[in-house]
Design an enzyme around this catalytic site. Structure first.
Site, PDB file in Angstrom:
ATOM      1  N   GLY A 228       0.704  -1.232  -0.080  1.00  0.00           N
ATOM      2  CA  GLY A 228      -0.059  -0.067  -0.164  1.00  0.00           C
ATOM      3  C   GLY A 228       0.795   1.156  -0.095  1.00  0.00           C
ATOM      4  O   GLY A 228       2.062   1.040  -0.409  1.00  0.00           O
ATOM      5  N   SER A 229       0.323   2.426   0.517  1.00  0.00           N
ATOM      6  CA  SER A 229       1.040   3.675   0.422  1.00  0.00           C
ATOM      7  C   SER A 229       2.010   3.703   1.629  1.00  0.00           C
ATOM      8  O   SER A 229       1.840   2.984   2.528  1.00  0.00           O
ATOM      9  CB  SER A 229      -0.222   4.869   0.638  1.00  0.00           C
ATOM     10  OG  SER A 229      -0.648   4.678   1.963  1.00  0.00           O
ATOM     11  N   GLY A 233       1.651   2.232   5.159  1.00  0.00           N
ATOM     12  CA  GLY A 233       2.899   1.285   5.985  1.00  0.00           C
ATOM     13  C   GLY A 233       3.469   1.713   7.173  1.00  0.00           C
ATOM     14  O   GLY A 233       3.487   0.824   7.997  1.00  0.00           O
ATOM     15  N   GLU A 250       5.745  -3.290   1.037  1.00  0.00           N
ATOM     16  CA  GLU A 250       5.612  -3.019  -0.507  1.00  0.00           C
ATOM     17  C   GLU A 250       5.028  -1.881  -0.753  1.00  0.00           C
ATOM     18  O   GLU A 250       3.706  -1.717  -0.652  1.00  0.00           O
ATOM     19  CB  GLU A 250       4.998  -4.156  -1.119  1.00  0.00           C
ATOM     20  CG  GLU A 250       5.760  -5.635  -0.856  1.00  0.00           C
ATOM     21  CD  GLU A 250       7.142  -5.764  -1.398  1.00  0.00           C
ATOM     22  OE1 GLU A 250       7.687  -4.768  -2.350  1.00  0.00           O
ATOM     23  OE2 GLU A 250       7.825  -6.691  -1.104  1.00  0.00           O
ATOM     24  N   CYS A 284       2.482   0.711  -9.010  1.00  0.00           N
ATOM     25  CA  CYS A 284       3.518   1.461  -7.918  1.00  0.00           C
ATOM     26  C   CYS A 284       4.614   1.712  -8.577  1.00  0.00           C
ATOM     27  O   CYS A 284       5.504   2.556  -8.193  1.00  0.00           O
ATOM     28  CB  CYS A 284       3.749   0.221  -6.809  1.00  0.00           C
ATOM     29  SG  CYS A 284       4.154  -1.294  -7.480  1.00  0.00           S
TER      30      CYS A 284
HETATM   31  P1  NAD Z   1      -3.195   2.326   1.247  1.00  0.00           P
HETATM   32  O1  NAD Z   1      -2.030   2.499   2.047  1.00  0.00           O
HETATM   33  O2  NAD Z   1      -4.406   3.445   1.573  1.00  0.00           O
HETATM   34  O3  NAD Z   1      -4.005   1.077   1.578  1.00  0.00           O
HETATM   35  C1  NAD Z   1      -3.558  -0.241   1.579  1.00  0.00           C
HETATM   36  C2  NAD Z   1      -4.327  -1.294   2.207  1.00  0.00           C
HETATM   37  O4  NAD Z   1      -3.936  -0.792   3.552  1.00  0.00           O
HETATM   38  C3  NAD Z   1      -5.848  -1.037   2.328  1.00  0.00           C
HETATM   39  O5  NAD Z   1      -6.268  -2.713   2.254  1.00  0.00           O
HETATM   40  C4  NAD Z   1      -6.221  -0.491   3.315  1.00  0.00           C
HETATM   41  O6  NAD Z   1      -7.287  -0.774   3.808  1.00  0.00           O
HETATM   42  C5  NAD Z   1      -5.058  -1.001   4.452  1.00  0.00           C
HETATM   43  N1  NAD Z   1      -4.849   0.129   5.387  1.00  0.00           N
HETATM   44  C6  NAD Z   1      -4.813   1.490   5.405  1.00  0.00           C
HETATM   45  N2  NAD Z   1      -4.509   1.845   6.583  1.00  0.00           N
HETATM   46  C7  NAD Z   1      -4.335   0.829   7.410  1.00  0.00           C
HETATM   47  C8  NAD Z   1      -4.237   0.804   8.828  1.00  0.00           C
HETATM   48  N3  NAD Z   1      -3.812   1.691   9.720  1.00  0.00           N
HETATM   49  N4  NAD Z   1      -4.022  -0.505   9.333  1.00  0.00           N
HETATM   50  C9  NAD Z   1      -4.079  -1.542   8.485  1.00  0.00           C
HETATM   51  N5  NAD Z   1      -4.427  -1.562   7.247  1.00  0.00           N
HETATM   52  C10 NAD Z   1      -4.786  -0.567   6.681  1.00  0.00           C
HETATM   53  O7  NAD Z   1      -3.093   2.095  -0.337  1.00  0.00           O
HETATM   54  P2  NAD Z   1      -3.935   2.261  -1.541  1.00  0.00           P
HETATM   55  O8  NAD Z   1      -4.660   3.633  -1.506  1.00  0.00           O
HETATM   56  O9  NAD Z   1      -4.905   1.135  -1.208  1.00  0.00           O
HETATM   57  O10 NAD Z   1      -2.841   1.701  -2.688  1.00  0.00           O
HETATM   58  C11 NAD Z   1      -2.212   2.658  -3.468  1.00  0.00           C
HETATM   59  C12 NAD Z   1      -0.664   2.641  -2.869  1.00  0.00           C
HETATM   60  O11 NAD Z   1      -0.077   1.319  -2.746  1.00  0.00           O
HETATM   61  C13 NAD Z   1       0.316   3.615  -3.731  1.00  0.00           C
HETATM   62  O12 NAD Z   1       1.040   4.083  -2.875  1.00  0.00           O
HETATM   63  C14 NAD Z   1       1.033   2.330  -4.532  1.00  0.00           C
HETATM   64  O13 NAD Z   1       2.189   2.832  -4.909  1.00  0.00           O
HETATM   65  C15 NAD Z   1       1.063   1.238  -3.643  1.00  0.00           C
HETATM   66  N6  NAD Z   1       1.659  -0.039  -4.103  1.00  0.00           N
HETATM   67  C16 NAD Z   1       2.428  -0.801  -3.870  1.00  0.00           C
HETATM   68  C17 NAD Z   1       3.065  -1.987  -4.701  1.00  0.00           C
HETATM   69  C18 NAD Z   1       4.246  -2.473  -4.369  1.00  0.00           C
HETATM   70  O14 NAD Z   1       4.203  -3.639  -4.695  1.00  0.00           O
HETATM   71  N7  NAD Z   1       5.383  -1.876  -3.715  1.00  0.00           N
HETATM   72  C19 NAD Z   1       1.999  -2.652  -5.295  1.00  0.00           C
HETATM   73  C20 NAD Z   1       0.740  -1.821  -5.652  1.00  0.00           C
HETATM   74  C21 NAD Z   1       0.369  -0.622  -4.874  1.00  0.00           C
END
Ligand code: NAD
Length: 491
Positions: A228-229, A233, A250, A284
């Site tokens: 995620g973001s 993270g 990631e 990403c």
């Molecule tokens: P996000 O961080 O908002 O959410 C990702 C996941 O985390 C979701 O399931 C969300 O519900 C969960 N989440 C959010 N807050 C949390 C918390 N406090 N505790 C536990 N879980 C929580 O990210 P997003 O908007 O869903 O995805 C986009 C981001 O993901 C972009 O920054 C992108 O670059 C990144 N991404 C990275 C990769 C990689 O392999 N490096 C791959 C795909 C996407």
């Protein structure tokens, strides 16, 4: 319209509070499904099911070779059911079906075949310890229940990259997909139901704070793999630190594409455009910073703009569509706000920048957008937009190109476009990123590790590194000498 519960113990389970979240089709803006809005109670049910499956029953006693064969059958099943799963994911997040389907049939099915092949090859070591009368060996063991939290841009890919090595290592899994796109992950678990023993693969859905945090903080979750973001993270790492739970992260990126003056300009224009625009920048590793030799900047930007402007935007189910929508409305608004901010910061827009509404859609589309005269200290150059927005900065020599590429808190990926292979290797060595593409972009294979440097994260997916991430090492000391000396000898 289908309403999905959580997938726990190979059955559907209604959310404890009876709350559901609308799942919105980004092509039409319509609610097309509902998913469970889960809380700590539902998470606890899923973790208990996973814990029971890990400690008792067929999974717990399964030989590694059998587990490997079972994973291979999951790969076969994935390939067989790829059409249905791809259709659900397109509906859920607007990713083009033509981008999802071939992957599910080949290299994502490969993940299960690859890790299935590795399942019975997890070996420890016999170590030549310098202790007389002692034999020492190591074992590599599963953690137990692992929590996998995933993002909305490629839910199946991200989930499979975690599930396949986690299961090959012998763990059981609870996945929490993004609240914006959970359906394909739920469907994946259902598709595997007759192959996997109950409790081995569970899916709970809901928001990050109400559902994700209880999963990360659960005492019986022994490892967490998060995609995620960066802010997401950070929060997950903070919650995991309370129980000292190991994590793999990631996270996001702001990846540079460096173009040297020796390239064929059309090839470079195609390559740079391909490295950003087809997924509407929602990858990403998207190469969203163009760092180009000053002598070719104007000509290259013009050619990229011509290529990008010709792309057909439309419904992601239409095979003629070349760029689909942004995956959800809040994200669509964020991308437009990033474009407006770039203009306030003084960047000059030479292409796109506006929302568009292809026929039959609700209009969460943004034109491919290019900015020049970008200040390398601006948000546009430094922060992830996760949309179809290219920021262009010129360089004069190789050292400056490397310095600009590395001038970011991210370190996920980078592209290098040059005809000089030695220069390419030199620059690849100097780039601070987990993946470097030379004269290609977005290439990946199950065998090769993926992951970030710096704030793009730590730990790796794919390759043997991903299997290692789901294993912990135990060191065993055997005394081979007869008798045990009294620790308190009397005179
Ligand atoms: P996000 O961080 O908002 O959410 C990702 C996941 O985390 C979701 O399931 C969300 O519900 C969960 N989440 C959010 N807050 C949390 C918390 N406090 N505790 C536990 N879980 C929580 O990210 P997003 O908007 O869903 O995805 C986009 C981001 O993901 C972009 O920054 C992108 O670059 C990144 N991404 C990275 C990769 C990689 O392999 N490096 C791959 C795909 C996407």
């Amino acid at each position: 319209m289908r309403t999905y519960g959580n997938w726990i113990d190979n059955r559907w389970a209604a959310p404890s509070e009876g709350a559901f979240i609308d799942s919105i089709d980004p092509t039409t803006g319509e609610v097309w499904a509902q998913i469970a809005g889960s809380t700590a109670v539902d998470v606890d049910s899923a973790v208990r099911a996973a814990r029971t499956a890990f400690t008792t029953g067929p999974w717990a006693s399964m030989r590694a070779a059998e587990r490997g064969k079972l994973l291979c059958r999951l790969g076969d099943r994935l390939a067989e059911r790829a059409d249905d799963l791809a259709a659900l994911e397109t509906r859920d997040n607007g990713k083009r079906t033509v981008d999802i389907l071939p992957g599910l049939q080949t290299w994502l099915a490969d993940s299960f075949w690859y890790y299935g092949g590795l399942a019975d090859k997890v070996a420890g070591d016999v170590l030549p310890v310098d202790v007389p009368g002692i034999f020492n060996y190591t074992r590599r063991e599963p953690f137990g229940v692992v929590g996998c939290i995933t993002a909305w841009n490629s839910p199946l890919l991200i989930a499979i990259w975690k599930i396949a090595p986690a299961l090959a290592a012998g763990n059981t899994v609870v996945v929490k997909p993004s609240e914006h796109a959970s359906v394909s992950t739920l469907a994946l678990a259902e598709v595997f139901a007759d192959l996997l023993p109950p409790g081995v693969l569970n899916v709970v859905t809901g928001f990050g704070d109400r559902c994700g945090e209880p999963l990360v903080g659960h005492e019986d979750v022994r490892m967490v793999s998060f995609t995620g973001s960066v802010p997401g993270g950070r929060k997950v790492a903070e919650v995991a630190s309370r129980t000292v739970t190991p994590t793999v992260m990631e996270l996001g990126g702001k990846s540079p594409q460096i173009v040297f003056a020796d390239v064929d300009l059309d090839d470079a224009a195609h390559g740079v455009a391909m490295g950003l625009f087809p997924p509407a920048g929602q990858s990403c590793v998207a190469g969203s910073r163009l760092i180009v030799h000053r002598s070719i900047q104007d000509e290259l930007v013009e050619r990229i703009a011509t290529v990008a402007a010709s792309a057909r935007l439309g419904a992601p189910t239409d095979p003629a569509t070349q760029i689909g929508p942004l995956a959800n409305e809040p994200h669509f608004r964020r991308v437009l706000e990033s474009i407006a901010r770039a203009e306030r910061e003084g960047a000059r827009r030479v292409l796109g920048g506006s929302p568009v509404t292809p026929e039959g859609t609700c209009g969460w589309f943004v034109e491919p957008t290019i900015f020049v005269d970008v200040d390398s200290a601006s948000d546009l150059f430094r922060e992830e937009v996760f949309g179809p927005v290219l920021a262009v900065v010129p360089f004069d020599d190789e050292d400056e190109a490397i310095a600009l590429a590395n001038d970011t808190s991210y370190g996920l990926a980078a592209g290098i476009w040059t005809d000089d292979q030695l220069k390419a290797m030199r620059v690849a060595d100097a780039i601070e990123a987990g993946t470097v593409y030379v004269n290609n972009y977005f290439t990946s294979a199950t065998q090769s590790p993926v992951g970030g440097y710096k704030q793009s994260g730590y730990g790796r997916e794919n390759g043997t590194a991903a299997l290692d991430a789901f294993l912990q090492i135990k060191s065993v000391w055997l005394n081979t000498a007869p008798g045990i000396a009294n620790p308190f000898p009397q005179e």
